[in-house]
Design a protein around this motif. Sequence first.
Motif, short mmCIF file in Angstrom:
data_model
loop_
_atom_site.label_atom_id
_atom_site.label_comp_id
_atom_site.label_asym_id
_atom_site.label_seq_id
_atom_site.Cartn_x
_atom_site.Cartn_y
_atom_site.Cartn_z
N MET A 1 30.40 -27.45 -16.00
CA MET A 1 28.77 -28.30 -15.47
C MET A 1 28.34 -27.09 -14.17
O MET A 1 29.37 -26.40 -13.47
CB MET A 1 29.47 -29.11 -14.25
N TYR A 2 26.91 -26.54 -14.53
CA TYR A 2 27.07 -25.40 -13.40
C TYR A 2 26.76 -25.84 -12.13
O TYR A 2 25.97 -26.71 -12.04
CB TYR A 2 25.71 -25.09 -14.03
N LEU A 3 26.91 -24.96 -11.20
CA LEU A 3 26.60 -25.59 -9.41
C LEU A 3 25.90 -24.05 -8.61
O LEU A 3 26.38 -23.44 -9.42
CB LEU A 3 28.42 -25.09 -8.79
N SER A 4 24.95 -24.47 -8.28
CA SER A 4 23.86 -23.58 -7.22
C SER A 4 25.08 -22.86 -6.23
O SER A 4 25.53 -23.45 -6.44
CB SER A 4 22.85 -24.62 -6.48
N SER A 5 24.29 -21.93 -5.83
CA SER A 5 24.82 -20.67 -5.15
C SER A 5 24.92 -21.64 -3.63
O SER A 5 26.70 -21.64 -2.90
CB SER A 5 24.16 -19.83 -4.42
N GLN A 6 24.23 -22.84 -2.77
CA GLN A 6 24.32 -24.30 -2.42
C GLN A 6 25.20 -24.44 -2.50
O GLN A 6 25.93 -25.03 -1.16
CB GLN A 6 22.65 -24.23 -1.76
N ASP A 7 26.02 -25.35 -3.46
CA ASP A 7 26.30 -26.17 -3.60
C ASP A 7 28.19 -25.24 -3.72
O ASP A 7 28.44 -25.95 -2.69
CB ASP A 7 26.34 -26.38 -5.17
N GLN A 8 27.68 -24.83 -4.08
CA GLN A 8 28.68 -23.27 -3.84
C GLN A 8 29.83 -23.50 -2.41
O GLN A 8 30.53 -23.68 -2.12
CB GLN A 8 28.85 -21.99 -4.60
N ARG A 9 28.50 -22.48 -1.91
CA ARG A 9 28.46 -22.64 -0.38
C ARG A 9 29.50 -24.41 0.34
O ARG A 9 30.64 -23.98 1.69
CB ARG A 9 27.44 -22.31 0.55
N TRP A 10 28.46 -25.23 0.14
CA TRP A 10 28.69 -26.38 0.71
C TRP A 10 30.74 -26.46 0.02
O TRP A 10 31.55 -27.14 0.82
CB TRP A 10 28.36 -27.38 0.34
N TYR A 11 30.97 -26.60 -1.04
CA TYR A 11 32.22 -26.51 -1.75
C TYR A 11 32.99 -25.65 -0.88
O TYR A 11 34.80 -26.47 -0.79
CB TYR A 11 32.43 -26.81 -2.72
N ARG A 12 32.90 -24.56 -0.26
CA ARG A 12 33.99 -23.55 0.26
C ARG A 12 33.69 -24.62 1.70
O ARG A 12 35.33 -23.88 2.28
CB ARG A 12 33.10 -22.45 0.16
#
Length: 214
Positions: A1-12
């Motif tokens: 599943m592809y995650l946007s850069s914004q989602d990546q920031r939230w997961y971090r």
Amino acid sequence: MYLSSQDQRWYRLAFALAILTVVYNLLEGLVSVWFGAADESLTLFGFGLDSFIEMISGLGILAMVLRIWRHPGAPTGRFEKTALQITGTGFYGLTGILSVMALYNLSTQHKPETTLAGVVIAVISISLMWALIHYKTQAGRALGSEAILADAKCARVCMYMSGLLLFSSLVYSLSGIWFVDSLGALGLAYLSFTEGREAFAKANGAECSCHAGS
């Protein structure tokens, strides 16, 4: 599943908050147990033991965040379930220990030497718990993650415990009423029991209610 850069920031952010939760609970546990034993404050001592159990729970949350970040939709992992089961057992054990010790202190009219450390630790804990709840809720909503939102809701119980510690420590410091510390420990025992029940419920796949309607 592809995650946007914004989602990546939230997961971090969610991952960083999970690490902070584990590290803080370890430090809080060490300091609280030390001062609780030195000041003969059962509420503070029990609060410290609770922090160690919360640390184990935090490790499970850390694994959960990694799982839903890397493998969205994957079932709960063995490590998470084991951490929750250990956490639940620990909370039930703490309930029994605090109940017995509090009743003993009431029967002997034992009182702590001072509860000043409890006031300071509780204020720090309430402030941090409020921030953790706020940012975990933001991350959970941004990601549409019920698991992260449930973790934020469960963190409220930790804030309730900190509030109970603050109340009992402050009342004793101002009034010197001997049984306040023991009553505070019994309050912690009750909250520990509810956390143990929630931990086993989550280990069996249930959502965390954790006083969500409070």
